[in-house]
Design a protein around this motif. Structure first.
Motif, mmCIF file in Angstrom:
data_model
loop_
_atom_site.group_PDB
_atom_site.id
_atom_site.type_symbol
_atom_site.label_atom_id
_atom_site.label_comp_id
_atom_site.label_asym_id
_atom_site.label_seq_id
_atom_site.Cartn_x
_atom_site.Cartn_y
_atom_site.Cartn_z
ATOM 1 N N UNK A 5 0.833 -1.221 0.000
ATOM 2 C CA UNK A 5 0.000 0.000 0.000
ATOM 3 C C UNK A 5 0.858 1.258 0.000
ATOM 4 N N UNK A 6 1.996 1.225 0.700
ATOM 5 C CA UNK A 6 2.887 2.381 0.674
ATOM 6 C C UNK A 6 3.464 2.587 -0.719
ATOM 7 N N UNK A 7 3.781 1.473 -1.403
ATOM 8 C CA UNK A 7 4.311 1.631 -2.755
ATOM 9 C C UNK A 7 3.243 2.144 -3.707
ATOM 10 N N UNK A 8 1.985 1.712 -3.516
ATOM 11 C CA UNK A 8 0.882 2.250 -4.328
ATOM 12 C C UNK A 8 0.749 3.749 -4.110
ATOM 13 N N UNK A 9 0.841 4.165 -2.818
ATOM 14 C CA UNK A 9 0.698 5.588 -2.504
ATOM 15 C C UNK A 9 1.830 6.409 -3.107
ATOM 16 N N UNK A 10 3.061 5.870 -3.012
ATOM 17 C CA UNK A 10 4.210 6.610 -3.563
ATOM 18 C C UNK A 10 4.118 6.708 -5.083
ATOM 19 N N UNK A 11 3.680 5.607 -5.715
ATOM 20 C CA UNK A 11 3.531 5.637 -7.176
ATOM 21 C C UNK A 11 2.480 6.645 -7.604
ATOM 22 N N UNK A 12 1.346 6.651 -6.894
ATOM 23 C CA UNK A 12 0.288 7.601 -7.247
ATOM 24 C C UNK A 12 0.744 9.031 -7.036
ATOM 25 N N UNK A 13 1.473 9.274 -5.932
ATOM 26 C CA UNK A 13 1.926 10.636 -5.657
ATOM 27 C C UNK A 13 2.931 11.107 -6.696
ATOM 28 N N UNK A 14 3.824 10.188 -7.110
ATOM 29 C CA UNK A 14 4.794 10.601 -8.134
ATOM 30 C C UNK A 14 4.106 10.861 -9.462
ATOM 31 N N UNK A 15 3.081 10.054 -9.771
ATOM 32 C CA UNK A 15 2.333 10.294 -11.009
ATOM 33 C C UNK A 15 1.592 11.623 -10.972
ATOM 34 N N UNK A 16 1.000 11.928 -9.802
ATOM 35 C CA UNK A 16 0.246 13.188 -9.678
ATOM 36 C C UNK A 16 1.173 14.387 -9.809
ATOM 37 N N UNK A 17 2.354 14.311 -9.177
ATOM 38 C CA UNK A 17 3.247 15.469 -9.240
ATOM 39 C C UNK A 17 3.936 15.584 -10.593
ATOM 40 N N UNK A 18 4.054 14.467 -11.336
ATOM 41 C CA UNK A 18 4.711 14.555 -12.640
ATOM 42 C C UNK A 18 3.795 15.085 -13.734
ATOM 43 N N UNK A 19 2.474 14.903 -13.555
ATOM 44 C CA UNK A 19 1.559 15.331 -14.603
ATOM 45 C C UNK A 19 1.450 16.853 -14.624
#
Lengths: 101, 176
Positions: B104-118
């Motif tokens: 779940x932490x890796x899911x959260x980190x992946x989503x956060x990196x995707x949100x900040x990269x867009x």
């Protein structure tokens, strides 16, 4: 900017809902975590509808549909849990073997 | 909602921190009645969030349906079960919990990196330029009502049938 903060918050709610849904041993708590996941989806819908579609507001319609589905799920879920509890005297997920025998 | 900047930011930070703590509380409280009330707090804060996001109808629907119906139903379900079995395994930390926390932490980190990269600004500018033409003066609730009775009429009726079937099924299952 506000959009990214709200999206990060909704991602946080989604991941903690997944965590609680997988690790909880109590069925009612699993239902609560399911509500958290649906709320994360709703926050995403409303945020994108407010920022990108503020004339048409179609994301709000979809979030209303999700709320209605969540109401149906919250009616069905405790009914099934109470039925299992009446038969087995327990609501633990890892002990439910009703399909056995 | 058109609030001045510092009040808006303060409300955003306050509601966000309450959401974070309440979300942790839903999962980590050992007594399910506490986590049910924590879920109610989270739902009320999400409803206030919708008011900040100019969606008043969804905020009212969230407050009425989630807090007024679903949370009360969950609290009723918690109180209906026997409470003695909940305290048996409250600090049982298994390997599966650790693996789930990692995932779940890796899911959260992946989503956060995707949100900040867009690049959201580009998407906002391309959509805003299309919307300047149709500046009409009807409110949000009227817009939702128009959509529900024209474009989304068939899903709206299907939702009513689904709710009817779900309530009949719930009564039939929960009855003795």
């Amino acid at each position: 900017m506000m959009l990214e903060h709200v999206l990060v918050l909704s991602a946080y709610l989604f991941s903690i809902g997944i965590y609680g849904l997988i690790t909880s041993r109590n069925m009612v708590r699993a239902l609560m975590c399911l509500e958290l996941i649906l709320n994360a989806v709703n926050i995403n819908f409303v945020t994108f509808s407010d920022f990108f579609d503020s004339r048409q507001l179609k994301g709000n319609i979809f979030s209303i549909f999700v709320i209605a589905i969540a109401a149906a799920e919250a009616a069905i879920g405790p009914a099934i849990v109470s039925s299992i509890y009446r038969n087995r005297k327990s609501t633990r997920i890892n002990q439910s073997n009703l399909l056995n025998k | 909602m058109d609030l001045p900047g510092p009040i808006h930011d303060f409300l955003l930070v306050f509601l966000g921190s309450v959401l974070i703590l309440g979300g942790i509380g839903v999962v980590l409280f050992t007594n399910p009645i506490y986590s049910a009330f924590s879920l109610g707090l989270v739902l009320v804060c999400i409803s206030l969030f919708y008011i900040l996001l100019n969606s008043y109808f969804v905020a009212a629907a969230q407050l009425l349906i989630y807090v007024g119906a679903i949370n009360v139903l969950i609290i009723f379900a918690v109180m209906f079960m026997n409470g003695s079995e909940y305290y048996k395994d409250f600090n049982l930390w298994t390997v599966g919990d650790g693996v789930t926390l990692l995932v779940c932490t890796s899911i959260l980190v992946l989503l956060m990196s995707t949100i900040t990269d867009t690049s959201w600004y580009g998407i906002i500018w391309t959509t805003r330029s299309n919307q300047i033409i149709e500046q009409d003066l009807i409110s949000n609730s009227q817009q939702i009502g128009i959509h529900l009775s024209t474009d989304f009429f068939l899903p709206f009726e299907f939702i009513s049938i689904i709710l009817l079937a779900a309530l009949i099924g719930a009564i039939a299952v929960a009855r003795q």
